[in-house]
Design a protein around this motif. Structure first.
Motif, PDB file in Angstrom:
ATOM      1  N   PHE A 148       0.854  -1.184   0.000  1.00 23.72           N
ATOM      2  CA  PHE A 148       0.000   0.000   0.000  1.00 23.72           C
ATOM      3  C   PHE A 148       0.890   1.234   0.000  1.00 23.72           C
ATOM      4  CE2 PHE A 148       0.544  -1.472   4.355  1.00 23.72           C
ATOM      5  CZ  PHE A 148       1.049  -0.356   4.991  1.00 23.72           C
ATOM      6  N   LYS A 149       0.339   2.330  -0.513  1.00 24.58           N
ATOM      7  CA  LYS A 149       1.093   3.575  -0.575  1.00 24.58           C
ATOM      8  C   LYS A 149       0.941   4.336   0.746  1.00 24.58           C
ATOM      9  CE  LYS A 149      -0.798   5.585  -4.065  1.00 24.58           C
ATOM     10  NZ  LYS A 149      -1.062   6.547  -5.169  1.00 24.58           N
ATOM     11  N   PRO A 150       2.020   4.906   1.240  1.00 22.14           N
ATOM     12  CA  PRO A 150       1.888   5.752   2.440  1.00 22.14           C
ATOM     13  C   PRO A 150       1.001   6.960   2.120  1.00 22.14           C
ATOM     14  CG  PRO A 150       4.193   5.227   1.984  1.00 22.14           C
ATOM     15  CD  PRO A 150       3.408   4.792   0.787  1.00 22.14           C
ATOM     16  N   LEU A 151       0.266   7.394   3.104  1.00 23.07           N
ATOM     17  CA  LEU A 151      -0.600   8.566   2.926  1.00 23.07           C
ATOM     18  C   LEU A 151       0.274   9.815   2.843  1.00 23.07           C
ATOM     19  CD1 LEU A 151      -3.606   9.412   2.831  1.00 23.07           C
ATOM     20  CD2 LEU A 151      -3.446   9.844   5.286  1.00 23.07           C
ATOM     21  N   GLU A 152       0.160  10.566   1.726  1.00 26.59           N
ATOM     22  CA  GLU A 152       1.016  11.729   1.521  1.00 26.59           C
ATOM     23  C   GLU A 152       0.601  12.911   2.389  1.00 26.59           C
ATOM     24  OE1 GLU A 152       1.172  12.697  -2.584  1.00 26.59           O
ATOM     25  OE2 GLU A 152       2.008  10.772  -3.197  1.00 26.59           O
ATOM     26  N   LYS A 153      -0.693  13.140   2.503  1.00 25.88           N
ATOM     27  CA  LYS A 153      -1.177  14.279   3.274  1.00 25.88           C
ATOM     28  C   LYS A 153      -1.986  13.772   4.463  1.00 25.88           C
ATOM     29  CE  LYS A 153      -1.489  17.342  -0.749  1.00 25.88           C
ATOM     30  NZ  LYS A 153      -2.381  18.207  -1.561  1.00 25.88           N
ATOM     31  N   LYS A 154      -1.475  13.990   5.656  1.00 25.22           N
ATOM     32  CA  LYS A 154      -2.199  13.505   6.833  1.00 25.22           C
ATOM     33  C   LYS A 154      -3.060  14.592   7.478  1.00 25.22           C
ATOM     34  CE  LYS A 154       1.723  14.127  10.029  1.00 25.22           C
ATOM     35  NZ  LYS A 154       2.565  13.436  11.029  1.00 25.22           N
ATOM     36  N   PHE A 155      -2.940  15.833   6.992  1.00 16.38           N
ATOM     37  CA  PHE A 155      -3.797  16.915   7.473  1.00 16.38           C
ATOM     38  C   PHE A 155      -4.887  17.166   6.439  1.00 16.38           C
ATOM     39  CE2 PHE A 155       0.402  17.657   9.305  1.00 16.38           C
ATOM     40  CZ  PHE A 155       0.092  17.761  10.651  1.00 16.38           C
ATOM     41  N   VAL A 156      -6.148  17.078   6.842  1.00 16.75           N
ATOM     42  CA  VAL A 156      -7.275  17.231   5.927  1.00 16.75           C
ATOM     43  C   VAL A 156      -8.323  18.121   6.583  1.00 16.75           C
ATOM     44  CG1 VAL A 156      -8.998  16.029   4.526  1.00 16.75           C
ATOM     45  CG2 VAL A 156      -6.864  14.872   5.109  1.00 16.75           C
ATOM     46  N   ARG A 157      -8.896  19.037   5.785  1.00 21.72           N
ATOM     47  CA  ARG A 157      -9.981  19.899   6.285  1.00 21.72           C
ATOM     48  C   ARG A 157     -11.276  19.455   5.622  1.00 21.72           C
ATOM     49  NH1 ARG A 157      -9.974  24.684   9.110  1.00 21.72           N
ATOM     50  NH2 ARG A 157     -11.812  25.992   8.884  1.00 21.72           N
ATOM     51  N   VAL A 158     -12.271  19.127   6.409  1.00 21.36           N
ATOM     52  CA  VAL A 158     -13.506  18.549   5.890  1.00 21.36           C
ATOM     53  C   VAL A 158     -14.716  19.126   6.616  1.00 21.36           C
ATOM     54  CG1 VAL A 158     -12.437  16.361   5.210  1.00 21.36           C
ATOM     55  CG2 VAL A 158     -13.344  16.626   7.511  1.00 21.36           C
ATOM     56  N   SER A 159     -15.885  18.749   6.114  1.00 23.99           N
ATOM     57  CA  SER A 159     -17.130  19.130   6.771  1.00 23.99           C
ATOM     58  C   SER A 159     -17.349  18.263   7.997  1.00 23.99           C
ATOM     59  CB  SER A 159     -18.303  18.952   5.799  1.00 23.99           C
ATOM     60  OG  SER A 159     -19.532  18.983   6.498  1.00 23.99           O
ATOM     61  N   GLY A 160     -17.901  18.867   9.032  1.00 27.92           N
ATOM     62  CA  GLY A 160     -18.232  18.101  10.225  1.00 27.92           C
ATOM     63  C   GLY A 160     -19.293  17.047   9.964  1.00 27.92           C
ATOM     64  N   GLU A 161     -20.026  17.172   8.843  1.00 28.16           N
ATOM     65  CA  GLU A 161     -21.045  16.190   8.488  1.00 28.16           C
ATOM     66  C   GLU A 161     -20.446  14.938   7.850  1.00 28.16           C
ATOM     67  OE1 GLU A 161     -24.238  16.394   9.381  1.00 28.16           O
ATOM     68  OE2 GLU A 161     -23.584  18.200  10.417  1.00 28.16           O
ATOM     69  N   ALA A 162     -19.159  14.981   7.498  1.00 21.54           N
ATOM     70  CA  ALA A 162     -18.509  13.793   6.938  1.00 21.54           C
ATOM     71  C   ALA A 162     -18.482  12.689   7.982  1.00 21.54           C
ATOM     72  CB  ALA A 162     -17.094  14.129   6.475  1.00 21.54           C
TER      73      ALA A 162
END
Length: 226
Positions: A148-162
């Protein structure tokens, strides 16, 4: 001298087959389209029209950006295209009795030395709906999970409804995980369920779930039992 015909395939929108107008690029795959074309497309699909990647589970318009440099190149290559486009826009608004929008003007911003410098603001501001920032921390994988590929971006901004289900889908796509691989997502000491929303998790677990204002989620990979 370069023949325009040689460059045409690179400056055409694959949706309308015309030259880019307000060239807009999808940040997930870097494919570019006319702004009006891609916005219209996202009314009924959340996938890129060119490569079919999921741009965003619920709000694909969050992941597009105007490409001013590319648009400038198109206007320089195609004679009179910019003038024709401005005239069409002017006529459109006048025919409907509307005020013609004025072009954006760079606003002076003071520097540390007190001299103003001109900068253009971000074309797309972060929508208020994207109210939660998460930190995704990898806690390991057991034997047999495969490559598996390592996750490149570990900081993510999302909706609280996710939901946690959305987070899992994000991890699967970014890491190219095998369908047989199970993703366990944990916050603090709590193993999270697919249906739980990020806002609900933050409210229930409280400050212990946060690190510098980020909601910290740990994820591990295991092989699903047959």
């Amino acid at each position: 001298m370069i023949n325009l015909a040689e460059l045409t395939p690179y400056i055409l929108c694959s949706i309308c087959k015309g030259y880019f107008i307000d060239a807009t690029t999808i940040t997930e795959c870097l494919h570019t389209f006319c702004k009006s074309c891609i916005v219209r497309h996202f009314y009924y699909s959340n996938r890129c029209p060119k490569c079919n990647i999921v741009v965003h589970q619920t709000q694909p318009l969050y992941n597009i950006r105007l490409d001013r440099q590319l648009q400038d190149i198109v206007y320089k290559l195609v004679v009179n295209l910019e003038e024709r486009e401005k005239k069409q826009m002017h006529d459109f608004y006048k025919e409907r009795g509307l005020e013609v929008p004025k072009p954006a003007v760079p606003q002076p911003v003071p520097t540390s030395r007190g001299r103003p410098r001109k900068v253009l603001g971000s074309v797309f501001r972060i929508p208020p709906e994207l109210d939660i920032s998460i930190l995704l921390e990898f806690i390991g994988a057991n034997e047999g999970t495969g490559n598996f590929k390592p996750l490149e971006k570990k900081f993510v901004r999302v909706s609280g409804e996710a939901t946690i289900g959305h987070v899992e889908k994000f991890l699967r796509r970014k890491m190219d995980l095998d369908p047989a691989c199970q993703v366990d997502i944990i916050c603090g000491d709590h193993l999270l369920e697919h249906y739980q929303t990020l806002r609900e998790i933050r409210q229930v677990i409280g400050e212990s779930a946060l690190q510098d204002g980020l909601l910290v989620l740990h994820y591990g990979l295991v092989v699903s039992p047959l």
